[in-house]
Design an enzyme around this catalytic site. Sequence first.
Site, mmCIF file in Angstrom:
data_model
loop_
_atom_site.group_PDB
_atom_site.id
_atom_site.type_symbol
_atom_site.label_atom_id
_atom_site.label_comp_id
_atom_site.label_asym_id
_atom_site.label_seq_id
_atom_site.Cartn_x
_atom_site.Cartn_y
_atom_site.Cartn_z
ATOM 1 N N PHE A 135 24.976 12.695 2.422
ATOM 2 C CA PHE A 135 24.656 12.456 3.833
ATOM 3 C C PHE A 135 23.137 12.425 3.975
ATOM 4 O O PHE A 135 22.452 13.381 3.617
ATOM 5 C CB PHE A 135 25.231 13.547 4.739
ATOM 6 C CG PHE A 135 24.972 13.293 6.198
ATOM 7 C CD1 PHE A 135 25.851 12.516 6.945
ATOM 8 C CD2 PHE A 135 23.847 13.801 6.829
ATOM 9 C CE1 PHE A 135 25.601 12.247 8.285
ATOM 10 C CE2 PHE A 135 23.595 13.543 8.169
ATOM 11 C CZ PHE A 135 24.482 12.762 8.898
ATOM 12 N N ASP A 219 16.508 14.645 -1.231
ATOM 13 C CA ASP A 219 16.745 14.927 0.186
ATOM 14 C C ASP A 219 16.975 16.434 0.316
ATOM 15 O O ASP A 219 18.035 16.947 -0.017
ATOM 16 C CB ASP A 219 17.965 14.134 0.659
ATOM 17 C CG ASP A 219 18.316 14.400 2.123
ATOM 18 O OD1 ASP A 219 17.817 15.390 2.694
ATOM 19 O OD2 ASP A 219 19.115 13.631 2.686
ATOM 20 N N LYS A 248 14.793 20.076 9.479
ATOM 21 C CA LYS A 248 15.555 21.254 9.899
ATOM 22 C C LYS A 248 14.720 22.527 9.961
ATOM 23 O O LYS A 248 14.049 22.781 10.945
ATOM 24 C CB LYS A 248 16.783 21.422 9.002
ATOM 25 C CG LYS A 248 17.867 20.355 9.239
ATOM 26 C CD LYS A 248 19.146 20.697 8.525
ATOM 27 C CE LYS A 248 20.225 19.636 8.730
ATOM 28 N NZ LYS A 248 20.742 19.551 10.101
#
Length: 391
Positions: A135, A219, A248
């Site tokens: 993702f 990532d 995040k």
Amino acid sequence: MNYLHYAEKYMMDTYKYLPVVFTHAKGCKLYDISDKEYLDFTSGIGVMALGHGNKKWTKAVKDQLDKLVHTSNIVLNVPILELAKKLTKVSNMSKVFFCNSGTEANECAIKLARKYSFEKYGKGRNTIITLNRSFHGRTMASLEATGEEELHKYFYPFPEGFKHVDINPTALEKAVDSNVCAIMIEAVQGEGGVNPLSREFVNKVFEIAEKNDILVICDEVQCGLGRTGKLYGFNNYGVQPDIISVAKALGGGLPMGATLCNEKLKNAFKYGDHGSTFGGNPVCAAGAVEILNQITDENFLEKVSKKGIFIKNFFKNKPSKNIREVRGIGLMVGVEINGKASEIQKEVLKKGLLVLTAGTDNVVRILPPLIITKKELEKGLNIIYEAIDNM
């Protein structure tokens, strides 16, 4: 007042909201409109690494609000320069681009890899290999990079130049050809089911990349910045990528993302190649500097590792016929179950616990704030175990 009705009436139906509305929080606790207390095992999907209401972070942000909130990207500000220096140094990278989210950080990584390859090899060498169950975001390129076909429907056509492969060395080797410029991986696939990559596979990624002059993009949006007990997820494998995307936890609750590159890519972007109006915002940057100050302490990361071991041992010592597997690294743990994780999520909410789901709704995802105590962990784990065991 029925605030949940507001969501139904005024907000697009992009989320399946749980039946709760929060008003305030402190540490690892959230409180709803009736002041009921909930233990937070989500940290805002890996965002609130230092928990809610961290005093030093709050002070850094408030102080900056009084000084300078926004300029533009044609001038500089002190917090972003301080953050650039600190983030590149602790990451062992050369330069950084700041943006607002993980999706944007990955978009930047994609563009950077293709620009570098274009300058070195010319047209045509622009394919990026990503993994099934990965993702990487919701914008069009990052969504196409995401290896979950279920998320692609309705939104065609996508930008070209991506290959999705299974997570095994043979499939990876077969996918590599002269058009490939980069391989993009998550050390631990969060949304895909909390799947840590094997050391064998990660080693093969870097071996192939070095042999073929292919870039490696890590990532680290969810598994980075202390989540696994190391600064980055890839640090658990003893490797160093060419490009890192983070977000995040970096912002501590404010929108902040970054793309880092190593020495050989440091001059790939030229004036006008990329940009972001709010990227490098001084308020977000001031908070991010404080986040790094706290999580880069060696004792801090060691404690995260020990808490991760505590979770694994908890489930090891309390087996259940309804638990298939417990996997993850540090405070990024997935409990794969014989049933629907969304049902467990609803059940534990009634007991004052907030958890996430992952995979094909068969994984209960545990992502608490990194500051959580073992007492809080044990309380939440007992609630999860009871709900799963009694399915």
